[in-house]
Write a protein that holds these residues in place. Structure first.
Motif, PDB file in Angstrom:
ATOM      1  N   PHE A 188       3.300  -4.098  -7.139  1.00 43.05           N
ATOM      2  CA  PHE A 188       2.034  -3.367  -7.287  1.00 43.05           C
ATOM      3  C   PHE A 188       1.918  -2.393  -6.129  1.00 43.05           C
ATOM      4  N   VAL A 189       1.729  -1.138  -6.458  1.00 41.01           N
ATOM      5  CA  VAL A 189       1.642  -0.106  -5.425  1.00 41.01           C
ATOM      6  C   VAL A 189       0.199   0.376  -5.389  1.00 41.01           C
ATOM      7  N   LEU A 190      -0.506  -0.039  -4.349  1.00 44.21           N
ATOM      8  CA  LEU A 190      -1.937   0.239  -4.259  1.00 44.21           C
ATOM      9  C   LEU A 190      -2.191   1.419  -3.336  1.00 44.21           C
ATOM     10  N   ALA A 219      -0.460   5.379 -15.258  1.00 43.14           N
ATOM     11  CA  ALA A 219      -1.774   5.172 -15.874  1.00 43.14           C
ATOM     12  C   ALA A 219      -2.153   6.473 -16.580  1.00 43.14           C
ATOM     13  N   ALA A 220      -1.684   6.598 -17.820  1.00 42.13           N
ATOM     14  CA  ALA A 220      -1.827   7.850 -18.570  1.00 42.13           C
ATOM     15  C   ALA A 220      -3.098   7.848 -19.415  1.00 42.13           C
ATOM     16  N   ASN A 221      -3.230   8.840 -20.267  1.00 42.56           N
ATOM     17  CA  ASN A 221      -4.269   8.802 -21.307  1.00 42.56           C
ATOM     18  C   ASN A 221      -3.557   9.005 -22.646  1.00 42.56           C
ATOM     19  N   SER A 222      -4.300   8.827 -23.738  1.00 42.98           N
ATOM     20  CA  SER A 222      -3.676   8.844 -25.071  1.00 42.98           C
ATOM     21  C   SER A 222      -2.910  10.106 -25.383  1.00 42.98           C
ATOM     22  N   GLU A 275       0.879  -1.160   0.000  1.00 40.29           N
ATOM     23  CA  GLU A 275       0.000   0.000   0.000  1.00 40.29           C
ATOM     24  C   GLU A 275       0.922   1.216   0.000  1.00 40.29           C
ATOM     25  N   GLY A 276       0.671   2.182  -0.882  1.00 44.73           N
ATOM     26  CA  GLY A 276       1.550   3.347  -0.894  1.00 44.73           C
ATOM     27  C   GLY A 276       1.326   4.234  -2.096  1.00 44.73           C
ATOM     28  N   ASP A 277       2.292   5.132  -2.270  1.00 41.93           N
ATOM     29  CA  ASP A 277       2.251   6.136  -3.335  1.00 41.93           C
ATOM     30  C   ASP A 277       3.323   5.773  -4.353  1.00 41.93           C
ATOM     31  N   ILE A 278       2.931   5.611  -5.572  1.00 44.39           N
ATOM     32  CA  ILE A 278       3.869   5.130  -6.589  1.00 44.39           C
ATOM     33  C   ILE A 278       5.000   6.129  -6.859  1.00 44.39           C
ATOM     34  N   PHE A 326       3.871  -0.920 -10.571  1.00 47.94           N
ATOM     35  CA  PHE A 326       2.599  -0.676 -11.280  1.00 47.94           C
ATOM     36  C   PHE A 326       1.548  -0.107 -10.341  1.00 47.94           C
ATOM     37  N   PRO A 327       0.743   0.818 -10.827  1.00 44.87           N
ATOM     38  CA  PRO A 327      -0.501   1.157 -10.113  1.00 44.87           C
ATOM     39  C   PRO A 327      -1.608   0.236 -10.632  1.00 44.87           C
ATOM     40  N   ALA A 328      -2.801   0.372 -10.099  1.00 47.28           N
ATOM     41  CA  ALA A 328      -3.948  -0.390 -10.599  1.00 47.28           C
ATOM     42  C   ALA A 328      -4.513   0.364 -11.809  1.00 47.28           C
ATOM     43  N   VAL A 329      -3.961   0.062 -12.979  1.00 49.53           N
ATOM     44  CA  VAL A 329      -4.333   0.767 -14.218  1.00 49.53           C
ATOM     45  C   VAL A 329      -5.847   0.639 -14.462  1.00 49.53           C
ATOM     46  N   SER A 330      -6.461   1.726 -14.840  1.00 54.36           N
ATOM     47  CA  SER A 330      -7.903   1.829 -15.178  1.00 54.36           C
ATOM     48  C   SER A 330      -8.856   1.759 -13.981  1.00 54.36           C
ATOM     49  N   ALA A 331      -8.311   1.520 -12.780  1.00 55.01           N
ATOM     50  CA  ALA A 331      -9.208   1.314 -11.624  1.00 55.01           C
ATOM     51  C   ALA A 331      -9.611   2.609 -10.926  1.00 55.01           C
ATOM     52  N   GLY A 332      -9.232   3.769 -11.483  1.00 59.44           N
ATOM     53  CA  GLY A 332      -9.596   5.051 -10.890  1.00 59.44           C
ATOM     54  C   GLY A 332     -10.583   5.788 -11.783  1.00 59.44           C
ATOM     55  N   VAL A 333     -10.106   6.869 -12.381  1.00 56.34           N
ATOM     56  CA  VAL A 333     -10.936   7.701 -13.262  1.00 56.34           C
ATOM     57  C   VAL A 333     -11.597   6.862 -14.362  1.00 56.34           C
ATOM     58  N   PHE A 334     -10.902   5.833 -14.854  1.00 55.00           N
ATOM     59  CA  PHE A 334     -11.423   5.038 -15.970  1.00 55.00           C
ATOM     60  C   PHE A 334     -12.438   3.977 -15.544  1.00 55.00           C
ATOM     61  N   GLY A 335     -12.679   3.880 -14.228  1.00 54.64           N
ATOM     62  CA  GLY A 335     -13.872   3.181 -13.744  1.00 54.64           C
ATOM     63  C   GLY A 335     -13.867   1.663 -13.739  1.00 54.64           C
ATOM     64  N   LEU A 368      -0.247  13.933 -22.159  1.00 54.98           N
ATOM     65  CA  LEU A 368       0.056  15.285 -21.686  1.00 54.98           C
ATOM     66  C   LEU A 368      -0.419  15.542 -20.256  1.00 54.98           C
ATOM     67  N   GLY A 369      -0.681  14.478 -19.539  1.00 57.80           N
ATOM     68  CA  GLY A 369      -1.022  14.619 -18.122  1.00 57.80           C
ATOM     69  C   GLY A 369      -2.505  14.534 -17.849  1.00 57.80           C
ATOM     70  N   GLY A 370      -2.837  14.502 -16.559  1.00 62.68           N
ATOM     71  CA  GLY A 370      -4.225  14.369 -16.131  1.00 62.68           C
ATOM     72  C   GLY A 370      -4.276  14.316 -14.626  1.00 62.68           C
ATOM     73  N   GLY A 371      -5.278  13.600 -14.100  1.00 62.36           N
ATOM     74  CA  GLY A 371      -5.405  13.490 -12.642  1.00 62.36           C
ATOM     75  C   GLY A 371      -4.807  12.183 -12.144  1.00 62.36           C
ATOM     76  N   GLY A 372      -5.222  11.741 -10.969  1.00 64.04           N
ATOM     77  CA  GLY A 372      -4.820  10.443 -10.424  1.00 64.04           C
ATOM     78  C   GLY A 372      -3.316  10.224 -10.405  1.00 64.04           C
ATOM     79  N   VAL A 373      -2.901   9.024 -10.730  1.00 58.47           N
ATOM     80  CA  VAL A 373      -1.471   8.675 -10.760  1.00 58.47           C
ATOM     81  C   VAL A 373      -0.725   9.596 -11.726  1.00 58.47           C
TER      82      VAL A 373
HETATM   83  N1  AR6 Z   1       0.154   6.050  -6.320  1.00 62.59           N
HETATM   84  C1  AR6 Z   1      -0.432   4.856  -6.567  1.00 62.59           C
HETATM   85  N2  AR6 Z   1      -1.717   4.718  -6.956  1.00 62.59           N
HETATM   86  C2  AR6 Z   1      -2.433   5.847  -7.118  1.00 62.59           C
HETATM   87  C3  AR6 Z   1      -1.897   7.146  -6.888  1.00 62.59           C
HETATM   88  C4  AR6 Z   1      -0.545   7.207  -6.476  1.00 62.59           C
HETATM   89  N3  AR6 Z   1       0.064   8.380  -6.240  1.00 62.59           N
HETATM   90  N4  AR6 Z   1      -2.875   8.064  -7.141  1.00 62.59           N
HETATM   91  C5  AR6 Z   1      -3.979   7.370  -7.506  1.00 62.59           C
HETATM   92  N5  AR6 Z   1      -3.730   6.044  -7.482  1.00 62.59           N
HETATM   93  P1  AR6 Z   1      -6.163   6.683 -12.016  1.00 62.59           P
HETATM   94  P2  AR6 Z   1      -7.022   5.366 -14.511  1.00 62.59           P
HETATM   95  C6  AR6 Z   1      -4.626   4.896  -7.787  1.00 62.59           C
HETATM   96  O1  AR6 Z   1      -7.407   7.472 -11.981  1.00 62.59           O
HETATM   97  O2  AR6 Z   1      -8.230   4.819 -13.859  1.00 62.59           O
HETATM   98  C7  AR6 Z   1      -5.856  10.385 -15.351  1.00 62.59           C
HETATM   99  O3  AR6 Z   1      -6.501  11.631 -15.426  1.00 62.59           O
HETATM  100  C8  AR6 Z   1      -6.101   5.153  -7.844  1.00 62.59           C
HETATM  101  O4  AR6 Z   1      -6.646   5.132  -6.543  1.00 62.59           O
HETATM  102  O5  AR6 Z   1      -4.888   7.351 -11.709  1.00 62.59           O
HETATM  103  O6  AR6 Z   1      -6.202   4.448 -15.395  1.00 62.59           O
HETATM  104  C9  AR6 Z   1      -5.131  10.032 -16.647  1.00 62.59           C
HETATM  105  O7  AR6 Z   1      -4.593  11.170 -17.288  1.00 62.59           O
HETATM  106  C10 AR6 Z   1      -6.564   3.973  -8.685  1.00 62.59           C
HETATM  107  O8  AR6 Z   1      -6.688   2.790  -7.883  1.00 62.59           O
HETATM  108  O9  AR6 Z   1      -5.943   5.966 -13.464  1.00 62.59           O
HETATM  109  C11 AR6 Z   1      -6.215   9.401 -17.445  1.00 62.59           C
HETATM  110  O10 AR6 Z   1      -6.997  10.360 -18.115  1.00 62.59           O
HETATM  111  C12 AR6 Z   1      -5.421   3.730  -9.657  1.00 62.59           C
HETATM  112  O11 AR6 Z   1      -4.304   4.447  -9.094  1.00 62.59           O
HETATM  113  C13 AR6 Z   1      -7.052   8.672 -16.427  1.00 62.59           C
HETATM  114  O12 AR6 Z   1      -6.835   9.383 -15.207  1.00 62.59           O
HETATM  115  C14 AR6 Z   1      -5.662   4.247 -11.063  1.00 62.59           C
HETATM  116  O13 AR6 Z   1      -6.380   5.464 -11.022  1.00 62.59           O
HETATM  117  C15 AR6 Z   1      -6.613   7.265 -16.213  1.00 62.59           C
HETATM  118  O14 AR6 Z   1      -7.483   6.620 -15.345  1.00 62.59           O
END
Ligand code: AR6
Length: 184
Positions: free
Chosen positions: A159-161, A22-25, A8-11, A120-129, A28-33
């Motif tokens: 895996f860094v969750l 976990a980027a987007n196409s 459990e931690g911050d990547i 690795f973070p949990a790809v797609s498990a945040g903003v991408f639902g 150029l950046g975004g939210g989350g990781v």
């Molecule tokens: N370290 C590790 N995991 C994290 C961190 C961190 N610092 N911050 C968030 N997470 P997401 P996606 C977890 O939304 O679903 C962006 O805007 C988070 O809790 O980062 O692939 C991109 O630009 C979740 O479990 O990625 C894209 O547009 C996981 O990382 C879009 O979001 C992934 O959440 C990608 O969405």
């Protein structure tokens, strides 16, 4: 033997060779990781991403693919940017395969660079639902299947969750997979 570990931690704080974003196409950046990596890694990462967009990836990085840049000021050498799919139940099969591809391609890119440790973070498990349990199953199943092959030179895939919920779910899925044994 490649170790697969869960924490459990911050990547952005991981001392590994390659950190997966976990980027987007757009690259150029975004939210989350993605936001956290660019914030803590500094402007050098974005500069390289812009160069990638101006050259090979003019139309953006397609879903399921991966590309590396510097890690800037992060305590890692490279960031491997991958684009996960947005969750859509009606297109589950195609998109689940894209999500698995994110892990495979990121491992391939990291191994080609000579990385020994990858986070690795949990790809797609945040903003991408993507539902967490299924995201964990795809992530762990794909990485476990890859480590005897393309990823065999790696010492550790970590895996860094982010948060107890994600960590607990990955732990549970990992334990269930271990008790099912190989071939599942
Ligand atoms: N370290 C590790 N995991 C994290 C961190 C961190 N610092 N911050 C968030 N997470 P997401 P996606 C977890 O939304 O679903 C962006 O805007 C988070 O809790 O980062 O692939 C991109 O630009 C979740 O479990 O990625 C894209 O547009 C996981 O990382 C879009 O979001 C992934 O959440 C990608 O969405």
């Amino acid at each position: 033997m490649t170790r697969i570990t869960l924490i459990e931690g911050d990547i952005t704080e991981q001392q590994v060779d390659a950190v997966v974003n976990a980027a987007n196409s757009s690259l150029l950046g975004g939210g989350g990781v993605d936001g956290a990596i660019h914030r803590r890694g500094g402007p050098q990462i974005l500069e390289e991403c812009r160069r990638l967009r101006a050259s090979h990836w003019g139309r953006g990085l397609p879903t399921g693919q991966a590309v590396a840049t510097t890690a800037g000021r992060l305590p890692a050498r490279w960031v491997v940017h991958t684009v996960g799919p947005v969750y859509l139940e009606e297109e589950y099969d195609v998109r689940a395969e894209q999500l698995a591809s994110c892990y495979r391609e990121s491992l391939r890119v990291a191994a080609e660079l000579g990385a020994r440790t990858v986070a690795f973070p949990a790809v797609s498990a945040g903003v991408f639902g993507w539902p967490l349990e299924d995201a964990a199953r795809i992530a762990l199943g794909t990485v476990a299947a890859e480590v005897p092959g393309v990823a065999r030179e790696l010492e550790e895939v970590r895996f860094v969750l982010f948060g107890v919920e994600a960590y607990g779910m990955f732990e549970q899925v990992w334990r269930a997979m271990a008790s099912e044994g190989p071939g599942e």
